[in-house]
Design a protein around this motif. Structure first.
Motif, PDB file in Angstrom:
ATOM      1  N   VAL A  17      73.463  18.407  13.370  1.00  0.00           N
ATOM      2  CA  VAL A  17      72.222  17.860  12.827  1.00  0.00           C
ATOM      3  C   VAL A  17      72.077  18.278  11.372  1.00  0.00           C
ATOM      4  O   VAL A  17      72.541  19.333  10.953  1.00  0.00           O
ATOM      5  N   SER A  18      71.436  17.406  10.607  1.00  0.00           N
ATOM      6  CA  SER A  18      71.079  17.687   9.226  1.00  0.00           C
ATOM      7  C   SER A  18      69.613  18.084   9.179  1.00  0.00           C
ATOM      8  O   SER A  18      68.772  17.453   9.821  1.00  0.00           O
ATOM      9  N   LEU A  19      69.296  19.137   8.421  1.00  0.00           N
ATOM     10  CA  LEU A  19      67.923  19.588   8.235  1.00  0.00           C
ATOM     11  C   LEU A  19      67.538  19.399   6.772  1.00  0.00           C
ATOM     12  O   LEU A  19      68.283  19.803   5.875  1.00  0.00           O
ATOM     13  N   VAL A  20      66.387  18.782   6.529  1.00  0.00           N
ATOM     14  CA  VAL A  20      65.830  18.687   5.184  1.00  0.00           C
ATOM     15  C   VAL A  20      64.613  19.589   5.124  1.00  0.00           C
ATOM     16  O   VAL A  20      63.657  19.433   5.896  1.00  0.00           O
ATOM     17  N   LEU A  21      64.655  20.563   4.209  1.00  0.00           N
ATOM     18  CA  LEU A  21      63.617  21.576   4.072  1.00  0.00           C
ATOM     19  C   LEU A  21      62.901  21.356   2.746  1.00  0.00           C
ATOM     20  O   LEU A  21      63.502  21.506   1.674  1.00  0.00           O
ATOM     21  N   ARG A  22      61.638  20.973   2.814  1.00  0.00           N
ATOM     22  CA  ARG A  22      60.875  20.683   1.593  1.00  0.00           C
ATOM     23  C   ARG A  22      60.072  21.909   1.171  1.00  0.00           C
ATOM     24  O   ARG A  22      59.481  22.600   2.011  1.00  0.00           O
ATOM     25  N   GLY A  23      60.077  22.196  -0.125  1.00  0.00           N
ATOM     26  CA  GLY A  23      59.334  23.341  -0.627  1.00  0.00           C
ATOM     27  C   GLY A  23      57.851  23.236  -0.317  1.00  0.00           C
ATOM     28  O   GLY A  23      57.227  22.193  -0.560  1.00  0.00           O
ATOM     29  N   ALA A  24      57.292  24.304   0.232  1.00  0.00           N
ATOM     30  CA  ALA A  24      55.877  24.294   0.609  1.00  0.00           C
ATOM     31  C   ALA A  24      54.969  24.722  -0.530  1.00  0.00           C
ATOM     32  O   ALA A  24      53.754  24.544  -0.450  1.00  0.00           O
ATOM     33  N   GLU A  25      55.555  25.300  -1.594  1.00  0.00           N
ATOM     34  CA  GLU A  25      54.741  25.843  -2.684  1.00  0.00           C
ATOM     35  C   GLU A  25      55.275  25.400  -4.036  1.00  0.00           C
ATOM     36  O   GLU A  25      55.273  26.162  -4.991  1.00  0.00           O
ATOM     37  N   GLY A  26      55.757  24.186  -4.125  1.00  0.00           N
ATOM     38  CA  GLY A  26      56.280  23.687  -5.389  1.00  0.00           C
ATOM     39  C   GLY A  26      57.798  23.662  -5.403  1.00  0.00           C
ATOM     40  O   GLY A  26      58.447  23.780  -4.359  1.00  0.00           O
ATOM     41  N   LEU A  28      61.737  24.306  -5.508  1.00  0.00           N
ATOM     42  CA  LEU A  28      62.576  25.361  -4.957  1.00  0.00           C
ATOM     43  C   LEU A  28      63.531  25.887  -6.027  1.00  0.00           C
ATOM     44  O   LEU A  28      63.749  25.251  -7.064  1.00  0.00           O
ATOM     45  N   ALA A  29      64.118  27.034  -5.765  1.00  0.00           N
ATOM     46  CA  ALA A  29      65.040  27.654  -6.723  1.00  0.00           C
ATOM     47  C   ALA A  29      66.249  26.754  -6.945  1.00  0.00           C
ATOM     48  O   ALA A  29      66.726  26.107  -6.008  1.00  0.00           O
ATOM     49  N   PRO A  30      66.761  26.691  -8.170  1.00  0.00           N
ATOM     50  CA  PRO A  30      67.912  25.835  -8.456  1.00  0.00           C
ATOM     51  C   PRO A  30      69.183  26.361  -7.802  1.00  0.00           C
ATOM     52  O   PRO A  30      69.270  27.533  -7.433  1.00  0.00           O
ATOM     53  N   TRP A  31      70.154  25.466  -7.669  1.00  0.00           N
ATOM     54  CA  TRP A  31      71.438  25.862  -7.085  1.00  0.00           C
ATOM     55  C   TRP A  31      72.532  24.975  -7.647  1.00  0.00           C
ATOM     56  O   TRP A  31      72.279  23.932  -8.245  1.00  0.00           O
ATOM     57  N   GLU A  32      73.778  25.421  -7.449  1.00  0.00           N
ATOM     58  CA  GLU A  32      74.948  24.665  -7.876  1.00  0.00           C
ATOM     59  C   GLU A  32      75.873  24.468  -6.683  1.00  0.00           C
ATOM     60  O   GLU A  32      75.787  25.207  -5.687  1.00  0.00           O
ATOM     61  N   CYS A  52      74.071  21.129   1.209  1.00  0.00           N
ATOM     62  CA  CYS A  52      74.892  19.918   1.146  1.00  0.00           C
ATOM     63  C   CYS A  52      74.119  18.724   0.604  1.00  0.00           C
ATOM     64  O   CYS A  52      74.528  17.574   0.777  1.00  0.00           O
ATOM     65  N   GLY A  53      72.992  18.986  -0.067  1.00  0.00           N
ATOM     66  CA  GLY A  53      72.211  17.911  -0.652  1.00  0.00           C
ATOM     67  C   GLY A  53      72.557  17.704  -2.116  1.00  0.00           C
ATOM     68  O   GLY A  53      73.681  17.933  -2.558  1.00  0.00           O
ATOM     69  N   ASN A  54      71.563  17.306  -2.874  1.00  0.00           N
ATOM     70  CA  ASN A  54      71.723  17.024  -4.297  1.00  0.00           C
ATOM     71  C   ASN A  54      71.192  18.193  -5.108  1.00  0.00           C
ATOM     72  O   ASN A  54      69.994  18.497  -5.043  1.00  0.00           O
ATOM     73  N   PRO A  55      72.038  18.867  -5.914  1.00  0.00           N
ATOM     74  CA  PRO A  55      71.543  20.010  -6.696  1.00  0.00           C
ATOM     75  C   PRO A  55      70.424  19.654  -7.665  1.00  0.00           C
ATOM     76  O   PRO A  55      69.654  20.534  -8.067  1.00  0.00           O
ATOM     77  N   ALA A  56      70.328  18.386  -8.046  1.00  0.00           N
ATOM     78  CA  ALA A  56      69.264  17.972  -8.967  1.00  0.00           C
ATOM     79  C   ALA A  56      67.904  17.872  -8.278  1.00  0.00           C
ATOM     80  O   ALA A  56      66.871  17.796  -8.942  1.00  0.00           O
ATOM     81  N   ASP A  57      67.891  17.869  -6.955  1.00  0.00           N
ATOM     82  CA  ASP A  57      66.648  17.757  -6.186  1.00  0.00           C
ATOM     83  C   ASP A  57      66.039  19.144  -6.025  1.00  0.00           C
ATOM     84  O   ASP A  57      66.507  19.941  -5.209  1.00  0.00           O
ATOM     85  N   ARG A  58      64.992  19.431  -6.787  1.00  0.00           N
ATOM     86  CA  ARG A  58      64.339  20.742  -6.708  1.00  0.00           C
ATOM     87  C   ARG A  58      63.234  20.762  -5.659  1.00  0.00           C
ATOM     88  O   ARG A  58      62.625  21.805  -5.425  1.00  0.00           O
ATOM     89  N   ASP A  59      62.974  19.622  -5.022  1.00  0.00           N
ATOM     90  CA  ASP A  59      61.884  19.550  -4.049  1.00  0.00           C
ATOM     91  C   ASP A  59      62.327  19.920  -2.641  1.00  0.00           C
ATOM     92  O   ASP A  59      61.502  20.322  -1.815  1.00  0.00           O
TER      93      ASP A  59
END
Length: 302
Positions: A17-26, A28-32, A52-59
């Motif tokens: 399964v794929s999980l999408v976790l959305r930031g609850a307080e604005g 999220l921390a950046p990643w590469e 495994c998502g898009n690093p440009a997506d900070r939400d």
């Protein structure tokens, strides 16, 4: 830790399964590409998953979880009990599998090991590099993101379902490898061992979900001097340095306790560590869940 809300749980392959976790307080921390996070589950377990998502997506963050038949409680909980709307704590991303710049890449993904490779391939293609993915799994039905990857990248992606086509010939791939290409590989131990044998070590980067089997001298007791507090901790032969520090009420973070996630990294001020981890500690650092001391005493920044 960062608070997130589980926005989506979606099957992406048989038993995955794929999980999408959305930031609850604005944001999220950046990643590469290559980064992973610690996910704190409601059953008090902490598990590490590659982003495994898009690093440009900070939400939001995206991870994928395979249901392990020998689960120690993590993947089983995710698959059987975790539901959308749940608030979950997620660590700031860490990266022990950095994507280095290169004009060409060969990516090797095996099973759930495809997860860190997905954003790597996207980043390489976006940068204009020549990139090929060799994706190996038992069957196409068990391989997460296989259809998505083929649809987006076409002939760049080669799918090897071993129940139909057998395993790829790593020796042939190595013989055809450009001298300018870097190799990135993540998957089961047998695949990683084969890659280490076939490809040039100086151009091959591997991430393991389990540490490689290594032999070390028998454990010996040693002392740990915590420089900032001035306290000295005794580490016996039958306990880990991490446990000794925790018992002395030092809050050292930990995750895998196998030397592959990097969450228990601490700075070494003096003494000679015996590095037993599977990711390669940076100079002046050590992973205290598995590593010990070659000297009789270590001084650490605690």
């Amino acid at each position: 830790m960062q608070r997130t809300v589980l926005e989506q749980v979606e099957p992406v392959a048989a038993g995955v399964v794929s999980l999408v976790l959305r930031g609850a307080e604005g944001p999220l921390a950046p990643w590469e590409p290559g980064a992973h996070v610690d996910l704190a589950l409601p059953n008090w377990l902490i598990r590490q998953y590659s982003l495994c998502g898009n690093p440009a997506d900070r939400d939001s963050y995206r991870v994928a979880v395979r249901h392990d038949r020998l689960s120690r409680g993590g993947s089983e909980y995710v698959h059987l009990f975790l539901r959308t709307g749940r608030t979950l704590e997620v660590s700031v991303p860490r990266n022990n599998f950095n994507l280095l710049p290169a004009p060409e890449y060969l990516f090797l993904g095996g099973g759930i090991g495809i997860t860190p490779i997905v954003p790597m391939l996207a980043t390489a293609v976006e940068a204009g590099a020549s990139a090929t993915l060799v994706y190996v799994g038992r069957s196409v039905a068990t391989m997460p993101f296989a259809d998505e990857l083929r649809a987006v990248y076409g002939d760049r992606v080669r799918i090897y379902a071993t129940d139909e086509h057998g395993r790829p010939d790593f020796a042939a791939l190595a013989a055809a490898l450009s001298p300018r290409a870097l190799v990135y590989c993540c998957g089961p131990t047998s695949m990683l061992d084969a890659a280490e044998t076939a490809f040039p070590a100086e151009r091959t980067h591997i991430e393991r979900f389990r540490p490689a089997v290594k032999e070390f001298a028998p454990n010996k007791p040693f002392e740990v001097r915590c420089v900032r507090s001035g306290q000295t901790i005794q580490v016996s032969a039958d306990e880990s340095m991490l446990d000794a520090l925790n018992h002395a009420r030092y809050r050292v973070p930990s995750g895998c306790r196998e030397g592959v996630c990097g969450s228990c990294e601490i700075a070494v001020v003096d003494g000679e560590p015996e590095h037993r981890d599977g990711i390669g500690a940076p100079p002046g650092r050590m992973y205290c869940c598995v590593s010990r001391a070659l000297s009789s005493r270590l001084a650490v920044d605690l």
